[in-house]
Design an enzyme around this catalytic site. Structure first.
Site, mmCIF file in Angstrom:
data_model
loop_
_atom_site.group_PDB
_atom_site.id
_atom_site.type_symbol
_atom_site.label_atom_id
_atom_site.label_comp_id
_atom_site.label_asym_id
_atom_site.label_seq_id
_atom_site.Cartn_x
_atom_site.Cartn_y
_atom_site.Cartn_z
ATOM 1 N N HIS A 72 -9.907 -7.052 -5.665
ATOM 2 C CA HIS A 72 -9.664 -6.989 -4.227
ATOM 3 C C HIS A 72 -10.675 -7.852 -3.471
ATOM 4 C CE1 HIS A 72 -7.468 -4.014 -1.437
ATOM 5 N NE2 HIS A 72 -8.076 -4.828 -0.609
ATOM 6 N N ASP A 83 -6.055 -0.682 -6.600
ATOM 7 C CA ASP A 83 -7.522 -0.603 -6.636
ATOM 8 C C ASP A 83 -8.111 -0.086 -5.332
ATOM 9 O OD1 ASP A 83 -7.157 -2.709 -4.909
ATOM 10 O OD2 ASP A 83 -7.983 -4.239 -6.239
ATOM 11 N N TYR A 139 0.877 -1.172 0.000
ATOM 12 C CA TYR A 139 0.000 0.000 0.000
ATOM 13 C C TYR A 139 0.908 1.214 0.000
ATOM 14 C CZ TYR A 139 -4.481 -2.244 0.757
ATOM 15 O OH TYR A 139 -5.629 -2.961 0.594
HETATM 16 O O1 173 Z 1 -9.335 -5.503 1.886
HETATM 17 C C1 173 Z 1 -8.930 -5.045 2.934
HETATM 18 O O2 173 Z 1 -9.550 -5.198 3.988
HETATM 19 C C2 173 Z 1 -7.702 -4.288 2.903
HETATM 20 O O3 173 Z 1 -7.037 -4.341 1.936
HETATM 21 C C3 173 Z 1 -7.294 -3.427 4.017
HETATM 22 C C4 173 Z 1 -6.777 -2.191 3.741
HETATM 23 C C5 173 Z 1 -6.423 -1.356 4.778
HETATM 24 C C6 173 Z 1 -6.572 -1.765 6.077
HETATM 25 C C7 173 Z 1 -7.054 -3.013 6.360
HETATM 26 C C8 173 Z 1 -7.418 -3.847 5.318
#
Ligand code: 173
Length: 498
Positions: free
Chosen positions: A356, A266, A238
């Site tokens: 996702h 995404d 991320y």
């Molecule tokens: O799909 C999710 O839950 C995910 O990608 C996510 C993103 C940030 C924090 C926790 C989960």
């Protein structure tokens, strides 16, 4: 050395004006951090002056608190023998859950990946189940991800001497015993105390690759340290608004031997997962969802911890990524041929055709459907054939059977990511569950390769499938009882109890 702090001393700091908490045997002064906590101040205040480890553990990497609090707020170790145990009230619901844990069938009775989900749903805490199972909006894409595979049928070949079959392959040049990888998912410790380490260990045993998530519950280094020599791991990224943080993570991953960087594209904002959101409504007191600093707890666990993700990420950033790492770059979450082509033209190593797990844009099409248009257009426009070593296509979402994977391979995928089934496997049986899940897939591959008439993955060709209905979203297919009976209906808001 300074004397150890005592539980009595810590307990005095139990207010918003002076708030200390204990995590992993150390005391932290979080008074000034309260309003910055992504999960809101309320949850910290609940543990003010107390040991917060049990609450902290599943949803934070071990170093989250040390990395985020200035050094002078680290007050040092506490004598744990003087700390009052936080009283855990065992509710009737929790008693029923623990009974279910005792009543789990032996693994020999778990015959397919759906079975793990059926057990997990009954043995996981309500919050954890809601978090893993939830998807965006009306969860249409979530169900479509699985249903799409049902619109593809086989055209098997016969008389081919399938005494031995081999379904090993390479992903980004690295060997894997099956054309699958364990894809990234956040918060593994919600499901099991060992979290993602269950996946690391099982991946090692079965010779498959684990994609380590940015938001794992285990520390990144724990998962790399737990790998056996030569075990290949990828990293899901991320991208942080603070690029220095991202740079550090990426370069650390590369230094630790990570073999591919899968940049999630995404999720500029996290989707609304209403099952997850409703949990907060039922557990918190009415009207208490707004954190004092305006952090809205009602948005569910994921949204609360995802505010660092940069919605400004763009194609222009790719040159920067290239300047900070030599790892192959793959975009995770591509959803149409135009973006796949752009990724190819910009020299990326591949794309994951993914929505996702249905958790982002509802009515996004399934990865397997997008795969069909991507291979068609990249062939027409750039003369590419697939699977292609230089530009690899991956899909994820909705995969429950080796036949699903075989369909994707026939249509040009190098490998397929599997996420939730492994989470459900460790949530219900720990490491042994994941081990068993991989055994099941292995057996399914062997049988189905024979039945389709392919001795190796190279022999799984597009002619072996009829995907002509893939773009028709309302063709009638036979009902899928196992999948459908695991699906938990969404609920409306309920009237307050009198
Ligand atoms: O799909 C999710 O839950 C995910 O990608 C996510 C993103 C940030 C924090 C926790 C989960």
């Amino acid at each position: 050395m300074a004397p150890l702090l005592t539980g009595q001393e810590v307990a005095k700091h139990n207010t918003r004006e002076s708030c200390w908490i204990i995590v992993h045997g150390n005391v932290y002064d979080v008074t000034e951090f309260l309003d910055d906590h992504p999960g809101g101040s309320k949850i910290i205040l609940k543990y003010a002056g107390k040991d917060a480890t049990a609450e902290y553990e599943p949803i934070h990497p071990p170093d989250a608190i040390t990395a985020n609090l200035p050094k002078e707020k680290h007050l040092g170790p506490v004598d744990l023998s003087t700390v009052a145990k936080v009283e855990v009230r065992i509710t009737d619901e929790e008693k029923a859950r623990l009974k279910n844990v005792e009543a789990r069938p032996p693994l020999s009775e778990i015959l397919n990946l759906h079975d793990f989900e059926a057990i997990a749903r009954q043995v996981m805490t309500k919050n954890a189940w809601a978090y893993y199972s939830s998807a965006a909006d009306d969860e249409i894409t979530n169900r479509e991800n699985h249903a799409a595979y049902h619109r593809i049928w086989f055209r098997p070949r016969v008389m081919r001497d399938v005494t031995t079959v081999d379904f090993s392959t390479h992903i980004l040049g690295h060997p894997t015993k099956m054309p699958i990888y364990i894809t990234a998912a956040a918060l593994g410790k919600l499901g099991h105390p060992d979290g993602e380490l269950n996946l690391t260990k099982a991946a090692a045993k079965h010779g498959v690759i684990q994609m380590i998530p940015t938001l794992a519950s285990c520390a990144f280094d724990e998962m790399v340290d737990a790998a056996v020599p030569g075990q290949v791991q990828f990293y899901q990224l991320y991208v942080n608004k603070d690029r220095n943080i991202t740079k550090k993570l990426v370069q650390h991953a590369e230094a630790r031997g990570i073999k591919g960087l899968f940049i999630t594209v995404d999720a500029p904002q996290l989707g609304r997962r209403e099952k997850d959101m409703r949990m907060k409504f039922t557990d918190d007191e009415p009207h208490a969802q707004k954190g004092d600093a305006g952090v809205d707890r009602s948005q569910g666990a994921a949204r609360a911890i995802s505010t660092f993700i940069d919605p400004g990420l763009s194609w222009k950033d790719l040159d920067w990524f290239r300047s900070i790492t030599r790892m192959p770059l793959i975009l995770k979450g591509v959803q149409c041929w135009e973006d796949a082509l752009e990724a190819y033209d910009r020299g990326l190593a591949g794309v994951v055709l993914s929505n996702h797990g249905g958790r982002q844009l509802d009515f996004a099409r399934s990865g397997i459907e997008v795969l069909v248009e991507v291979t068609r257009e990249l062939k027409a426009r750039r003369g590419l054939s697939f699977p292609n070593e230089k530009f690899q296509l991956f899909v994820d979402g909705g995969v429950r059977r080796a036949t699903d994977v075989i369909k994707a391979v026939a249509l040009g995928a190098t490998a397929v990511g599997i996420g939730r089934p492994f989470l459900y496997a460790f949530s219900s049986y720990g490491y042994e569950g994941v081990d068993h899940a991989l055994n099941i897939l292995h057996e399914e591959f062997t049988m189905n390769m024979r039945l389709i008439g392919a001795r190796n993955l190279g022999e799984i060709v597009p002619e072996m499938v009829d995907a002509s209905n893939i773009g028709s979203h309302i063709v009638s297919v036979p009902g899928d009882e196992l999948y459908n009976s695991n699906y938990v209906d969404m609920q409306h808001a309920k009237l307050r109890k009198a």
